[in-house]
Scaffold this motif. Structure first.
Motif, short mmCIF file in Angstrom:
data_model
loop_
_atom_site.label_atom_id
_atom_site.label_comp_id
_atom_site.label_asym_id
_atom_site.label_seq_id
_atom_site.Cartn_x
_atom_site.Cartn_y
_atom_site.Cartn_z
N ASP A 252 46.67 35.73 40.75
CA ASP A 252 47.99 36.35 40.65
C ASP A 252 47.89 37.86 40.50
O ASP A 252 48.79 38.60 40.91
CB ASP A 252 48.74 35.78 39.43
N GLU A 253 46.81 38.32 39.87
CA GLU A 253 46.65 39.74 39.57
C GLU A 253 45.37 40.27 40.23
O GLU A 253 44.44 39.50 40.50
CB GLU A 253 46.54 39.96 38.06
N PRO A 254 45.29 41.58 40.46
CA PRO A 254 44.07 42.15 41.02
C PRO A 254 42.87 41.94 40.09
O PRO A 254 42.99 42.06 38.87
CB PRO A 254 44.40 43.64 41.15
N LEU A 255 41.73 41.61 40.67
CA LEU A 255 40.49 41.48 39.92
C LEU A 255 39.36 41.86 40.87
O LEU A 255 39.09 41.13 41.83
CB LEU A 255 40.31 40.05 39.41
N ASP A 256 38.70 42.97 40.61
CA ASP A 256 37.64 43.37 41.53
C ASP A 256 36.33 42.68 41.16
O ASP A 256 36.17 42.14 40.06
CB ASP A 256 37.48 44.90 41.59
N TRP A 257 35.42 42.70 42.12
CA TRP A 257 34.19 41.91 41.95
C TRP A 257 33.33 42.43 40.80
O TRP A 257 32.64 41.65 40.13
CB TRP A 257 33.40 41.86 43.25
N GLN A 258 33.37 43.74 40.54
CA GLN A 258 32.57 44.28 39.43
C GLN A 258 33.07 43.76 38.08
O GLN A 258 32.28 43.34 37.23
CB GLN A 258 32.62 45.82 39.43
N GLU A 259 34.39 43.76 37.90
CA GLU A 259 34.92 43.23 36.63
C GLU A 259 34.68 41.73 36.52
O GLU A 259 34.34 41.21 35.45
CB GLU A 259 36.41 43.52 36.51
N ALA A 260 34.85 41.02 37.64
CA ALA A 260 34.58 39.58 37.63
C ALA A 260 33.14 39.30 37.23
O ALA A 260 32.86 38.37 36.46
CB ALA A 260 34.88 38.98 39.01
N THR A 261 32.22 40.10 37.74
CA THR A 261 30.81 39.93 37.39
C THR A 261 30.59 40.15 35.89
O THR A 261 29.89 39.36 35.23
CB THR A 261 29.94 40.92 38.19
N ASP A 262 31.20 41.19 35.34
CA ASP A 262 31.07 41.46 33.90
C ASP A 262 31.64 40.31 33.07
O ASP A 262 31.05 39.91 32.05
CB ASP A 262 31.79 42.76 33.55
N ILE A 263 32.78 39.78 33.50
CA ILE A 263 33.41 38.66 32.78
C ILE A 263 32.50 37.44 32.80
O ILE A 263 32.27 36.78 31.78
CB ILE A 263 34.78 38.33 33.40
N LEU A 264 31.95 37.13 33.97
CA LEU A 264 31.10 35.95 34.10
C LEU A 264 29.79 36.10 33.33
O LEU A 264 29.27 35.12 32.79
CB LEU A 264 30.82 35.67 35.58
N TYR A 294 25.03 28.46 37.31
CA TYR A 294 24.64 29.74 37.89
C TYR A 294 25.71 30.24 38.86
O TYR A 294 26.26 29.45 39.64
CB TYR A 294 23.32 29.61 38.64
N VAL A 295 25.97 31.54 38.84
CA VAL A 295 26.92 32.15 39.76
C VAL A 295 26.23 33.30 40.49
O VAL A 295 25.60 34.15 39.88
CB VAL A 295 28.18 32.66 39.03
N SER A 296 26.37 33.30 41.81
CA SER A 296 25.81 34.34 42.67
C SER A 296 26.84 34.72 43.73
O SER A 296 27.94 34.16 43.78
CB SER A 296 24.54 33.84 43.37
N ARG A 297 26.49 35.68 44.58
CA ARG A 297 27.28 36.10 45.74
C ARG A 297 28.73 36.43 45.38
O ARG A 297 29.67 36.07 46.08
CB ARG A 297 27.26 35.00 46.82
N ILE A 298 28.92 37.14 44.29
CA ILE A 298 30.27 37.53 43.84
C ILE A 298 30.73 38.70 44.71
O ILE A 298 30.09 39.75 44.74
CB ILE A 298 30.27 37.93 42.35
N ARG A 299 31.84 38.52 45.41
CA ARG A 299 32.29 39.56 46.32
C ARG A 299 33.78 39.43 46.59
O ARG A 299 34.36 38.36 46.45
CB ARG A 299 31.51 39.51 47.63
#
Length: 340
Positions: A252-264, A294-299
């Motif tokens: 619903d809201e903007p979320l860039d891959w860098q912040e998503a990576t930090d959250i994960l 495991y989480v990879s390829r976040i983009r």
């Protein structure tokens, strides 16, 4: 003071893993019993540095036992889970039988641990489908930040998800490919699984989806958020252990891959391995025996507003089944039973 614990289906892949993980995580056990069908009666099973001999599930009296971890399939669960529950033993069930019952909590501890509190309605807690479990562990922290509205997932599921027969069929077919005259025809699977992929897990439904795909939709809604739209394509691949998922997420809201990576990186149960270079990601063979999702390829996904792509891998016999069941038992003990 610890718990009196039952493991039903102790001779199967998941049952053995349950015993291993109970020992590894030092679950507070005062007494433990391994149950199996009559044909496996007396089979020796390892539990830490101890050896257990299986007892007969059919004649076992659950009275006085605290927690039973079930890995016996839906048909047997239908008989023995109510019997255990009536005796006052809380059942944590790995089959699909109770997952969609509104009176039975469906729990992934990193996502909805509080749902365990509803166990008293039927004295049963359900363990989700293996592919759902690892996906919602990765989705939960992102959902908390930006609210997920739609998920498109393609799974790459190992043959161990189909039990010992699935493992044996891949092994035998692979060997047979190199020995003329010893080819092995499909039996457990609908087509050859060696050197192949099969876009078909469980039975087909009227709308053209399979039941495995339906499970991912229904379980994600029950565990995480009923408002999330989910569509899945579930594929069996020639991998012995470890499920992989390519997940496309719309927020619903903007979320860039860098912040998503930090959250994960800070999320419980998640381990991010994501370097944008050759080999900078996780594959199934590298996750076997581990607890993590495991989480990879976040983009970023530039084709939609507020979109991300991620690659998620986990040991399906552990997080997808046995580990999640033991984690439920841990939460149950801390929140509700409070012995250990």
């Amino acid at each position: 003071m610890g718990y009196k614990v039952v493991v039903a289906g102790a001779t199967g892949n998941v049952g053995r893993e349950m015993l291993n993980i109970l020992a590894e995580r030092e679950f507070p056990v005062d007494e433990i019993v391994a149950l199996a069908s009559r044909k496996s009666l007396g089979t020796e099973i390892s539990f830490g540095d101890k050896t257990l001999k299986t007892k007969d599930l059919d004649t076992f009296d659950f009275t006085g036992w605290d927690i039973a971890l079930f890995a016996i399939g839906s048909d047997a669960t239908k008989i023995y889970a109510p019997r255990a529950a009536a005796a006052g033993c809380v059942v944590i069930d790995n089959s699909s039988l109770y997952r969609y019952d509104p009176q039975v909590p469906l729990v992934v501890p990193e996502v909805n641990a509080e749902a365990v509190d509803g166990y008293k309605a039927k004295m049963i807690i359900a363990n989700p489908n293996c592919s759902t479990a690892q996906m919602v562990v990765a989705l939960k922290p992102l959902h908390d930040r930006a609210r997920i509205k739609r998920v498109v997932v393609a799974t790459y599921q190992s043959v161990s998800g189909a039990g010992k027969e699935g493992i044996d069929e891949l092994w035998d077919q692979t060997k047979g490919m190199y020995v003329p005259g010893q080819e092995v025809a499909p039996s457990k699977f609908t087509k050859q699984i060696a050197f192949n992929v099969i876009p078909h897990i469980d039975v087909f439904l009227d709308d053209g989806s399979t039941k495995e795909e339906w499970k991912m939709v229904a379980e994600t809604k029950k565990i995480l958020d009923k408002r999330i739209k989910v569509t899945a394509t579930c594929v069996r691949v020639p991998v012995f252990v470890g499920h992989s998922e390519a997940i496309n997420i719309e927020f619903d809201e903007p979320l860039d891959w860098q912040e998503a990576t930090d959250i994960l990186r800070e999320a419980p149960g998640v381990l991010v391995i994501d370097k944008r270079e050759d080999g900078g990601y996780i594959t199934p063979v590298e996750c076997v025996g581990d607890y993590a999702t495991y989480v990879s390829r976040i983009r970023q996904d530039p084709t939609v507003d507020n979109g991300l792509n991620i690659w998620v891998v986990s040991d399906n016999l552990r997080k997808g089944a046995a580990l999640n069941a033991v984690q439920i038992a841990e939460v149950l003990g801390k929140r509700c039973l409070k012995k250990g």
